[in-house]
Design a protein around this motif. Structure first.
Motif, PDB file in Angstrom:
ATOM      1  N   TRP A  39       0.836  -1.200   0.000  1.00  0.00           N
ATOM      2  CA  TRP A  39       0.000   0.000   0.000  1.00  0.00           C
ATOM      3  C   TRP A  39       0.873   1.254   0.000  1.00  0.00           C
ATOM      4  O   TRP A  39       1.986   1.252   0.573  1.00  0.00           O
ATOM      5  CB  TRP A  39      -0.880   0.032   1.236  1.00  0.00           C
ATOM      6  N   PRO A  40       0.384   2.354  -0.568  1.00  0.00           N
ATOM      7  CA  PRO A  40       1.130   3.612  -0.502  1.00  0.00           C
ATOM      8  C   PRO A  40       1.292   4.097   0.938  1.00  0.00           C
ATOM      9  O   PRO A  40       0.379   3.970   1.757  1.00  0.00           O
ATOM     10  CB  PRO A  40       0.259   4.582  -1.304  1.00  0.00           C
ATOM     11  N   VAL A  41       2.460   4.634   1.237  1.00  0.00           N
ATOM     12  CA  VAL A  41       2.738   5.249   2.534  1.00  0.00           C
ATOM     13  C   VAL A  41       2.457   6.742   2.412  1.00  0.00           C
ATOM     14  O   VAL A  41       2.837   7.371   1.412  1.00  0.00           O
ATOM     15  CB  VAL A  41       4.198   5.016   2.956  1.00  0.00           C
ATOM     16  N   ILE A  42       1.761   7.298   3.403  1.00  0.00           N
ATOM     17  CA  ILE A  42       1.463   8.731   3.377  1.00  0.00           C
ATOM     18  C   ILE A  42       2.029   9.407   4.619  1.00  0.00           C
ATOM     19  O   ILE A  42       2.160   8.774   5.680  1.00  0.00           O
ATOM     20  CB  ILE A  42      -0.049   9.007   3.270  1.00  0.00           C
ATOM     21  N   ALA A  43       2.374  10.671   4.483  1.00  0.00           N
ATOM     22  CA  ALA A  43       2.870  11.449   5.619  1.00  0.00           C
ATOM     23  C   ALA A  43       1.726  11.720   6.592  1.00  0.00           C
ATOM     24  O   ALA A  43       0.557  11.817   6.180  1.00  0.00           O
ATOM     25  CB  ALA A  43       3.462  12.769   5.129  1.00  0.00           C
ATOM     26  N   PRO A  44       2.012  11.856   7.879  1.00  0.00           N
ATOM     27  CA  PRO A  44       0.951  12.116   8.858  1.00  0.00           C
ATOM     28  C   PRO A  44       0.087  13.325   8.502  1.00  0.00           C
ATOM     29  O   PRO A  44      -1.140  13.280   8.658  1.00  0.00           O
ATOM     30  CB  PRO A  44       1.724  12.338  10.156  1.00  0.00           C
ATOM     31  N   ALA A  45       0.703  14.388   8.012  1.00  0.00           N
ATOM     32  CA  ALA A  45      -0.079  15.580   7.663  1.00  0.00           C
ATOM     33  C   ALA A  45      -1.033  15.309   6.514  1.00  0.00           C
ATOM     34  O   ALA A  45      -2.065  15.985   6.377  1.00  0.00           O
ATOM     35  CB  ALA A  45       0.857  16.733   7.312  1.00  0.00           C
ATOM     36  N   ASP A  46      -0.724  14.304   5.679  1.00  0.00           N
ATOM     37  CA  ASP A  46      -1.569  13.996   4.529  1.00  0.00           C
ATOM     38  C   ASP A  46      -2.799  13.180   4.903  1.00  0.00           C
ATOM     39  O   ASP A  46      -3.610  12.848   4.024  1.00  0.00           O
ATOM     40  CB  ASP A  46      -0.762  13.256   3.464  1.00  0.00           C
ATOM     41  N   LEU A  47      -2.960  12.848   6.173  1.00  0.00           N
ATOM     42  CA  LEU A  47      -4.208  12.226   6.613  1.00  0.00           C
ATOM     43  C   LEU A  47      -5.392  13.170   6.402  1.00  0.00           C
ATOM     44  O   LEU A  47      -6.537  12.726   6.318  1.00  0.00           O
ATOM     45  CB  LEU A  47      -4.116  11.827   8.086  1.00  0.00           C
ATOM     46  N   SER A  48      -5.101  14.453   6.315  1.00  0.00           N
ATOM     47  CA  SER A  48      -6.174  15.435   6.104  1.00  0.00           C
ATOM     48  C   SER A  48      -6.488  15.652   4.631  1.00  0.00           C
ATOM     49  O   SER A  48      -7.412  16.397   4.303  1.00  0.00           O
ATOM     50  CB  SER A  48      -5.792  16.776   6.738  1.00  0.00           C
ATOM     51  N   ALA A  49      -5.749  15.001   3.725  1.00  0.00           N
ATOM     52  CA  ALA A  49      -6.006  15.154   2.296  1.00  0.00           C
ATOM     53  C   ALA A  49      -7.329  14.492   1.923  1.00  0.00           C
ATOM     54  O   ALA A  49      -7.694  13.451   2.474  1.00  0.00           O
ATOM     55  CB  ALA A  49      -4.867  14.542   1.487  1.00  0.00           C
ATOM     56  N   ARG A  50      -8.046  15.092   0.988  1.00  0.00           N
ATOM     57  CA  ARG A  50      -9.352  14.569   0.558  1.00  0.00           C
ATOM     58  C   ARG A  50      -9.149  13.383  -0.377  1.00  0.00           C
ATOM     59  O   ARG A  50      -8.583  13.529  -1.456  1.00  0.00           O
ATOM     60  CB  ARG A  50     -10.148  15.647  -0.164  1.00  0.00           C
ATOM     61  N   ARG A  51      -9.642  12.209   0.058  1.00  0.00           N
ATOM     62  CA  ARG A  51      -9.460  10.992  -0.725  1.00  0.00           C
ATOM     63  C   ARG A  51     -10.798  10.396  -1.152  1.00  0.00           C
ATOM     64  O   ARG A  51     -11.844  10.737  -0.627  1.00  0.00           O
ATOM     65  CB  ARG A  51      -8.658   9.957   0.072  1.00  0.00           C
ATOM     66  N   GLY A  52     -10.707   9.450  -2.099  1.00  0.00           N
ATOM     67  CA  GLY A  52     -11.901   8.809  -2.619  1.00  0.00           C
ATOM     68  C   GLY A  52     -12.485   9.619  -3.769  1.00  0.00           C
ATOM     69  O   GLY A  52     -12.066  10.753  -4.032  1.00  0.00           O
ATOM     70  N   GLY A  53     -13.462   9.013  -4.420  1.00  0.00           N
ATOM     71  CA  GLY A  53     -14.072   9.679  -5.569  1.00  0.00           C
ATOM     72  C   GLY A  53     -15.340  10.430  -5.240  1.00  0.00           C
ATOM     73  O   GLY A  53     -16.052  10.874  -6.137  1.00  0.00           O
ATOM     74  N   GLY A  54     -15.634  10.588  -3.933  1.00  0.00           N
ATOM     75  CA  GLY A  54     -16.880  11.222  -3.535  1.00  0.00           C
ATOM     76  C   GLY A  54     -18.027  10.223  -3.584  1.00  0.00           C
ATOM     77  O   GLY A  54     -17.839   9.034  -3.829  1.00  0.00           O
ATOM     78  N   LEU A  55     -19.241  10.709  -3.325  1.00  0.00           N
ATOM     79  CA  LEU A  55     -20.434   9.869  -3.304  1.00  0.00           C
ATOM     80  C   LEU A  55     -20.221   8.702  -2.339  1.00  0.00           C
ATOM     81  O   LEU A  55     -19.696   8.897  -1.243  1.00  0.00           O
ATOM     82  CB  LEU A  55     -20.789   9.416  -4.724  1.00  0.00           C
ATOM     83  N   VAL A  56     -20.629   7.483  -2.698  1.00  0.00           N
ATOM     84  CA  VAL A  56     -20.460   6.337  -1.807  1.00  0.00           C
ATOM     85  C   VAL A  56     -19.057   5.770  -2.008  1.00  0.00           C
ATOM     86  O   VAL A  56     -18.768   5.136  -3.026  1.00  0.00           O
ATOM     87  CB  VAL A  56     -21.525   5.253  -2.087  1.00  0.00           C
ATOM     88  N   SER A  57     -18.172   6.032  -1.072  1.00  0.00           N
ATOM     89  CA  SER A  57     -16.785   5.588  -1.211  1.00  0.00           C
ATOM     90  C   SER A  57     -16.220   5.223   0.152  1.00  0.00           C
ATOM     91  O   SER A  57     -16.729   5.645   1.199  1.00  0.00           O
ATOM     92  CB  SER A  57     -15.932   6.656  -1.894  1.00  0.00           C
ATOM     93  N   PHE A  58     -15.148   4.430   0.112  1.00  0.00           N
ATOM     94  CA  PHE A  58     -14.557   3.875   1.330  1.00  0.00           C
ATOM     95  C   PHE A  58     -13.040   3.855   1.186  1.00  0.00           C
ATOM     96  O   PHE A  58     -12.515   3.555   0.104  1.00  0.00           O
ATOM     97  CB  PHE A  58     -15.048   2.440   1.570  1.00  0.00           C
ATOM     98  N   ILE A  59     -12.341   4.147   2.287  1.00  0.00           N
ATOM     99  CA  ILE A  59     -10.877   4.127   2.297  1.00  0.00           C
ATOM    100  C   ILE A  59     -10.407   3.435   3.574  1.00  0.00           C
ATOM    101  O   ILE A  59     -10.924   3.703   4.664  1.00  0.00           O
ATOM    102  CB  ILE A  59     -10.283   5.558   2.263  1.00  0.00           C
TER     103      ILE A  59
END
Length: 216
Positions: free
Chosen positions: A92-112
Motif C-alpha cells: 500500500w502507498p505510505v502517506i505522511a501524517p499531515a496527509d491524513l487530512s487530504a481529501r481521498r476517494g471519488g466522492g459519493l459512496v466511497s470507502f478508504i
C-alpha cells in the motif's frame, strides 16, 4: 485472537449469547486527558513509530447467505478486509501524517482503509507513559469503523466506540482496558466511510483529527 484470514459468511447463525448479557466495551474516560499526542504531525506519529498506509476499498457482489429469503440471490461485501490482525499492507502507498487530512476517494459512496501500528513509547514529550491508560481518538469525515489488533469494540444495544459514532463525530477507542506498557504494540485499521450512504455526498474522505490521549 482474531482470525488472520477473512472468511466470508455463508449462512446466518443466531448469536450464542443474548445481547443483554454481553459485556459493555470499555469506554474512554470523560475527564480531561493528562497528555495528548497529535498523530497528524510528523513528531507525533514518529513518537509511536507510526507509518500510515492507505488503500481504497471496493464494494463487490457475492452470493447471498444460504438461509436468506429465496428472492435474494446475491448480496455485497467489501474488499479488501484490511481489519484483520497481521494483514499484509506492505504494497500500500505510505502517506505522511499531515496527509491524513487530504481529501481521498471519488466522492459519493466511497470507502478508504487507513492502517498503522502504534508502539507505546516510554516517554513522549516529557510524559512518562508507564501506568497510564491510552485512548485512540479519531474523527473521520464522515464516518469511521476502528479496529484494534483485529477487533472492533462493539456490543449490540450499548455504546460501542469502535463502530460508527455519528456524522463527523470522534471515535474514542480504549487501546487496552488497563494501563499500557512501553513498547506495547497496537495494530490500527480505520475504515473510512463517505456518507450518509443513502444521501451520497458530493465530498470526500479525510481525517479531522487523530490523537492518542493518556489518562492517569
Amino acid at each position: 485472537m482474531p482470525a488472520a484470514k477473512y472468511v466470508r459468511p455463508t449462512v446466518w447463525v443466531p448469536p450464542t449469547t443474548s445481547a443483554v448479557l454481553q459485556p459493555q466495551p470499555p469506554l474512554a474516560p470523560s475527564i480531561p486527558p493528562s497528555h495528548v499526542v497529535d498523530l497528524m504531525t510528523e513528531a507525533g506519529s514518529t513518537a509511536f513509530g507510526a507509518r500510515w498506509r492507505v488503500k481504497e476499498a471496493k464494494i463487490v457482489e457475492c452470493p447471498a447467505l444460504t438461509n436468506s429469503m429465496p428472492e435474494f440471490k446475491t448480496t455485497y461485501d467489501i474488499e479488501p478486509h484490511a481489519e484483520l490482525a497481521g494483514f499484509d499492507d506492505s504494497d500500500w502507498p505510505v502517506i505522511a501524517p499531515a496527509d491524513l487530512s487530504a481529501r481521498r476517494g471519488g466522492g459519493l459512496v466511497s470507502f478508504i482503509w487507513f492502517r498503522t501500528t502504534l508502539t507505546i513509547p516510554a516517554n513522549v514529550a516529557g510524559f512518562d507513559t508507564a501506568g497510564a491508560k491510552a485512548v485512540f481518538r479519531i474523527n473521520v469525515d464522515d464516518y469511521a469503523d476502528v479496529w484494534i489488533n483485529g477487533t472492533m469494540l462493539r456490543t449490540p444495544g450499548r455504546p460501542s466506540p469502535g463502530a460508527i459514532q455519528g456524522f463527523n463525530m470522534p471515535n474514542r477507542v480504549v487501546l487496552a482496558d488497563r494501563a499500557v506498557t512501553p513498547c506495547e504494540k497496537f495494530e490500527i485499521a480505520v475504515f473510512a466511510i463517505n456518507g450518509p450512504i443513502s444521501a451520497a455526498p458530493g465530498n470526500f474522505l479525510f481525517f479531522r483529527e487523530a490523537k492518542v490521549e493518556f489518562f492517569r
